[in-house]
Design a protein around this motif. Structure first.
Motif, mmCIF file in Angstrom:
data_model
loop_
_atom_site.group_PDB
_atom_site.id
_atom_site.type_symbol
_atom_site.label_atom_id
_atom_site.label_comp_id
_atom_site.label_asym_id
_atom_site.label_seq_id
_atom_site.Cartn_x
_atom_site.Cartn_y
_atom_site.Cartn_z
ATOM 1 N N SER A 239 0.846 -1.194 0.000
ATOM 2 C CA SER A 239 0.000 0.000 0.000
ATOM 3 C C SER A 239 0.882 1.245 0.000
ATOM 4 C CB SER A 239 -0.912 0.017 1.232
ATOM 5 O OG SER A 239 -1.586 1.248 1.344
ATOM 6 N N PRO A 240 0.471 2.301 -0.684
ATOM 7 C CA PRO A 240 1.279 3.525 -0.730
ATOM 8 C C PRO A 240 1.077 4.434 0.473
ATOM 9 C CG PRO A 240 -0.647 3.771 -2.133
ATOM 10 C CD PRO A 240 -0.685 2.370 -1.600
ATOM 11 N N PHE A 241 0.362 3.994 1.512
ATOM 12 C CA PHE A 241 -0.067 4.915 2.554
ATOM 13 C C PHE A 241 0.837 5.005 3.787
ATOM 14 C CE2 PHE A 241 -4.058 3.967 0.305
ATOM 15 C CZ PHE A 241 -4.399 5.260 -0.045
ATOM 16 N N TRP A 242 1.615 3.990 4.096
ATOM 17 C CA TRP A 242 2.364 4.080 5.349
ATOM 18 C C TRP A 242 3.859 4.299 5.151
ATOM 19 C CZ3 TRP A 242 -1.546 0.155 5.512
ATOM 20 C CH2 TRP A 242 -1.237 -0.988 4.784
ATOM 21 N N LYS A 243 4.437 4.975 6.162
ATOM 22 C CA LYS A 243 5.855 5.304 6.106
ATOM 23 C C LYS A 243 6.692 4.312 6.904
ATOM 24 C CE LYS A 243 5.195 10.275 5.438
ATOM 25 N NZ LYS A 243 5.527 11.638 5.934
ATOM 26 N N THR A 244 6.091 3.710 7.904
ATOM 27 C CA THR A 244 6.808 2.730 8.719
ATOM 28 C C THR A 244 5.903 1.538 8.993
ATOM 29 O OG1 THR A 244 6.071 3.773 10.780
ATOM 30 C CG2 THR A 244 8.202 4.506 9.861
ATOM 31 N N LEU A 245 6.514 0.466 9.425
ATOM 32 C CA LEU A 245 5.771 -0.718 9.848
ATOM 33 C C LEU A 245 5.929 -0.849 11.364
ATOM 34 C CD1 LEU A 245 6.966 -3.297 7.162
ATOM 35 C CD2 LEU A 245 4.860 -1.964 7.143
ATOM 36 N N PRO A 246 4.913 -1.362 12.043
ATOM 37 C CA PRO A 246 5.044 -1.535 13.493
ATOM 38 C C PRO A 246 6.170 -2.519 13.811
ATOM 39 C CG PRO A 246 3.062 -2.626 12.676
ATOM 40 C CD PRO A 246 3.591 -1.810 11.549
ATOM 41 N N GLU B 116 5.891 5.444 0.295
ATOM 42 C CA GLU B 116 6.237 6.309 1.422
ATOM 43 C C GLU B 116 7.069 5.587 2.489
ATOM 44 O OE1 GLU B 116 5.463 9.594 1.532
ATOM 45 O OE2 GLU B 116 4.706 9.312 -0.500
ATOM 46 N N LEU B 117 7.241 4.295 2.344
ATOM 47 C CA LEU B 117 7.978 3.527 3.349
ATOM 48 C C LEU B 117 9.442 3.953 3.366
ATOM 49 C CD1 LEU B 117 7.707 1.155 5.393
ATOM 50 C CD2 LEU B 117 8.461 -0.356 3.548
ATOM 51 N N ILE B 118 9.901 4.463 4.521
ATOM 52 C CA ILE B 118 11.270 4.989 4.598
ATOM 53 C C ILE B 118 12.235 4.036 5.274
ATOM 54 C CG2 ILE B 118 10.567 7.395 4.475
ATOM 55 C CD1 ILE B 118 10.716 7.532 7.492
ATOM 56 N N GLN B 119 11.696 3.068 6.030
ATOM 57 C CA GLN B 119 12.601 2.106 6.670
ATOM 58 C C GLN B 119 11.844 0.845 7.064
ATOM 59 O OE1 GLN B 119 14.050 4.226 10.112
ATOM 60 N NE2 GLN B 119 12.409 3.457 11.417
ATOM 61 N N LEU B 120 12.601 -0.223 7.204
ATOM 62 C CA LEU B 120 12.071 -1.483 7.697
ATOM 63 C C LEU B 120 12.418 -1.609 9.172
ATOM 64 C CD1 LEU B 120 13.173 -3.901 4.813
ATOM 65 C CD2 LEU B 120 10.911 -2.898 5.153
ATOM 66 N N PRO B 121 11.617 -2.305 9.947
ATOM 67 C CA PRO B 121 11.963 -2.523 11.355
ATOM 68 C C PRO B 121 13.318 -3.229 11.471
ATOM 69 C CG PRO B 121 9.698 -3.200 10.917
ATOM 70 C CD PRO B 121 10.329 -2.929 9.590
ATOM 71 N N GLU B 122 14.143 -2.765 12.378
ATOM 72 C CA GLU B 122 15.468 -3.372 12.565
ATOM 73 C C GLU B 122 15.354 -4.851 12.906
ATOM 74 O OE1 GLU B 122 18.578 -2.298 12.117
ATOM 75 O OE2 GLU B 122 17.779 -0.445 11.268
ATOM 76 N N GLY B 123 14.314 -5.190 13.628
ATOM 77 C CA GLY B 123 14.161 -6.577 14.072
ATOM 78 C C GLY B 123 13.699 -7.532 13.004
ATOM 79 N N ILE B 124 13.518 -7.031 11.768
ATOM 80 C CA ILE B 124 13.032 -7.911 10.699
ATOM 81 C C ILE B 124 14.022 -9.044 10.427
ATOM 82 C CG2 ILE B 124 14.042 -6.753 8.674
ATOM 83 C CD1 ILE B 124 11.238 -7.078 7.353
ATOM 84 N N THR B 125 15.272 -8.815 10.781
ATOM 85 C CA THR B 125 16.298 -9.858 10.567
ATOM 86 C C THR B 125 16.093 -11.051 11.486
ATOM 87 O OG1 THR B 125 17.777 -8.718 12.108
ATOM 88 C CG2 THR B 125 18.008 -8.198 9.764
ATOM 89 N N ARG C 152 9.351 -4.280 -4.098
ATOM 90 C CA ARG C 152 9.276 -3.583 -5.383
ATOM 91 C C ARG C 152 8.621 -2.207 -5.259
ATOM 92 N NH1 ARG C 152 6.829 -8.021 -9.373
ATOM 93 N NH2 ARG C 152 6.262 -8.987 -7.382
ATOM 94 N N TYR C 153 9.307 -1.212 -5.823
ATOM 95 C CA TYR C 153 8.820 0.162 -5.892
ATOM 96 C C TYR C 153 8.585 0.801 -4.518
ATOM 97 C CZ TYR C 153 8.543 -1.152 -10.712
ATOM 98 O OH TYR C 153 8.875 -1.606 -11.959
ATOM 99 N N CYS C 154 9.364 0.372 -3.535
ATOM 100 C CA CYS C 154 9.437 1.109 -2.263
ATOM 101 C C CYS C 154 10.487 2.202 -2.484
ATOM 102 C CB CYS C 154 9.834 0.186 -1.115
ATOM 103 S SG CYS C 154 8.593 -1.062 -0.723
ATOM 104 N N SER C 155 10.109 3.214 -3.233
ATOM 105 C CA SER C 155 11.076 4.179 -3.773
ATOM 106 C C SER C 155 11.699 5.087 -2.724
ATOM 107 C CB SER C 155 10.417 5.020 -4.858
ATOM 108 O OG SER C 155 9.202 5.579 -4.396
ATOM 109 N N SER C 156 11.098 5.195 -1.528
ATOM 110 C CA SER C 156 11.659 6.048 -0.479
ATOM 111 C C SER C 156 12.616 5.288 0.437
ATOM 112 C CB SER C 156 10.534 6.669 0.361
ATOM 113 O OG SER C 156 9.700 7.485 -0.429
#
Length: 463
Positions: free
Chosen positions: A370-377, A396-405, A416-420
């Motif tokens: 979705s193009p609506f959120w900048k971060t994920l919980p 608009e997503l600017i970063q992934l949660p550090e804990g995703i690893t 794909r196309y997370c251009s920010s």
């Protein structure tokens, strides 16, 4: 073109539609599948167009009169073709002759084998072909089935099967298709029947199908790492046996397919108590045993309301935020200890990502593109069973949660196309299960990776 299902009307129309001379003759070509889409007129006005109506069964004379009136806006030389059960017929499609039927069947069943290898099966094969009634789809299904059978006893078992005598659904489901289905292995049966969750004529992505099969435990492997590979093999076998058709590859590894209407009818008849999509069933009762649902684009609330209290759900596709919140309020246990919920996708118009998703501890498939959120919980990293995470078009997503690893079961991460997005969390190279990472269209991220000597749009450990 007019005729029963399975005769090849769509196939023939596609050949004409894609013919180079046809492309050059018309300014605009339109292929309409199912019920006629609204507001075509503004696209057609003043243009010479070819309009193909695929599987439009509306036999109401008044509706066709209105359609013809609307199409008068096109330039001289425009054409409209419909090939289903309508009030006006252009050409009636006939069945294959006995000779052509046998030729098609033999080509599929025997392939390149020498005739002396299958001469003893020829007479049995001719009897099987006659039972197919000259319908190409039935002949293809049986031909692909018999290719896997070598002995005379196996061929006789198909020829003398009681399936040929079933009359209950004769007008809807061809005995040859049901017979072909009964010869599938159990995991192939599950994967095929699951496809009825999607509406007819839906273009299905191979990777999405495989991921959903994985999430629901339809694919069995000794090693988790082999699940995706086995899923691809299942997909290829279903294609090879005509259960899935119209396979297309865009050249970038994106493979899609469709299911013939008659095959979809077969899948629905098998999975009617487990799979539900609201296309054409908005007011019908939802089985209490339903496990897999797809809401599509319907704005009607009735099926969604009926499903709020269904506790057996494992797959929910194209759901919205309000529905999730209502369901959470009515069914709190589902968001804590329930082991049932395996796959979830949200519609694009969701305003925010519900934090309650992070309580779905058994979730294996999550699509929050979705193009609506900048971060994920950050809580999303608690989904330790997650295998597939789609974040496509999250501009608009600017970063992934550090804990995703820490998601050590994650095999697919689609960005794909997370251009920010400008960087990936540290330690992603240590995610032992991650085999597919797609950063197509992530220009800022690609530039950052280029500086560090890593620059692939798709990273696939399995290749």
């Amino acid at each position: 073109m007019w005729g029963m299902g399975g005769l090849g009307k769509t196939t023939l129309a596609q050949l004409v539609y894609n013919e180079e001379r046809v492309k050059q003759h018309f300014d605009l070509k339109i292929w309409v599948t199912g019920s006629l889409a609204q507001r075509l007129q503004q696209k057609l006005t003043g243009k010479k167009f070819l309009l193909v109506l695929d599987d439009v069964w509306d036999d109401c004379g008044d509706s066709w009169s209105k359609l013809k009136e609307m199409l008068r806006c096109g330039a001289k030389g425009s054409a409209c073709s419909n090939y289903a059960m309508a009030t006006t017929f252009v050409h009636q499609m006939g069945r294959l002759s006995e000779e052509d039927s046998c030729h098609l069947f033999q080509r599929l069943a025997f392939g390149m084998r020498r005739k002396e290898e299958w001469a003893h099966l020829e007479k049995i094969g001719e009897s099987i072909v006659k039972k197919c009634g000259g319908v190409p789809l039935a002949i293809k299904a049986l031909g692909n089935l018999m290719r896997l059978k070598d002995t005379e006893d196996q061929w006789m078992a198909v020829k003398e099967s009681e399936m040929w005598d079933l009359r209950e659904e004769a007008s809807k489901i061809l005995p040859a298709l049901r017979l072909s289905y009964t010869n599938l292995s159990p995991h192939l049966k599950q994967c095929f029947a699951f496809c009825s969750i999607f509406p007819k004529d839906q273009v299905m992505r191979r990777e999405e199908l495989v991921a959903l099969w994985m999430a629901n435990g339809f694919i069995c492997c000794r090693r988790e790492m082999d699940l995706h590979i086995t899923g691809i093999e299942i997909f290829n076998e279903l294609v090879g046996r005509s259960f899935l058709q119209e396979v297309e590859d865009d050249g970038f590894g994106n493979i899609t397919c469709k299911m013939h209407d008659l095959m979809h009818d077969l899948a629905q008849s098998i999975a009617v108590q487990e799979c539900y999509n609201n296309e054409g069933h908005e007011e019908s009762e939802v089985p209490r045993t339903v496990r897999h649902v797809e809401f599509g684009y319907s704005r009607l609330a009735s099926p969604k309301e009926k499903l709020l209290n269904v506790h057996s759900l494992r797959t929910c596709l194209s759901v919205d935020y309000d529905w999730i919140q209502k369901r959470r309020g009515k069914s709190l246990n589902m968001y804590s200890s329930s082991p049932k919920h395996r796959a979830l996708s949200l519609t694009e118009h969701v305003g925010k990502l519900p934090k309650s998703i992070c309580d779905l501890k058994h979730l294996r498939y999550l699509d929050v593109s979705s193009p609506f959120w900048k971060t994920l919980p950050e809580g999303i990293t608690s989904l330790q069973n997650l295998q597939t995470l789609y974040l496509r078009d999250c501009y608009e997503l600017i970063q992934l949660p550090e804990g995703i690893t820490s998601l050590q079961n994650l095999q697919t991460l689609d960005l794909r196309y997370c251009s920010s997005l400008i960087q990936l969390p540290q330690g992603m190279n240590h995610m032992k299960s991650l085999v597919y990472l797609d950063i197509t269209g992530c220009d800022a991220l690609r530039f950052s990776l280029m500086i560090h000597g890593e620059c692939n749009d798709c990273y696939n450990k399995s290749t």
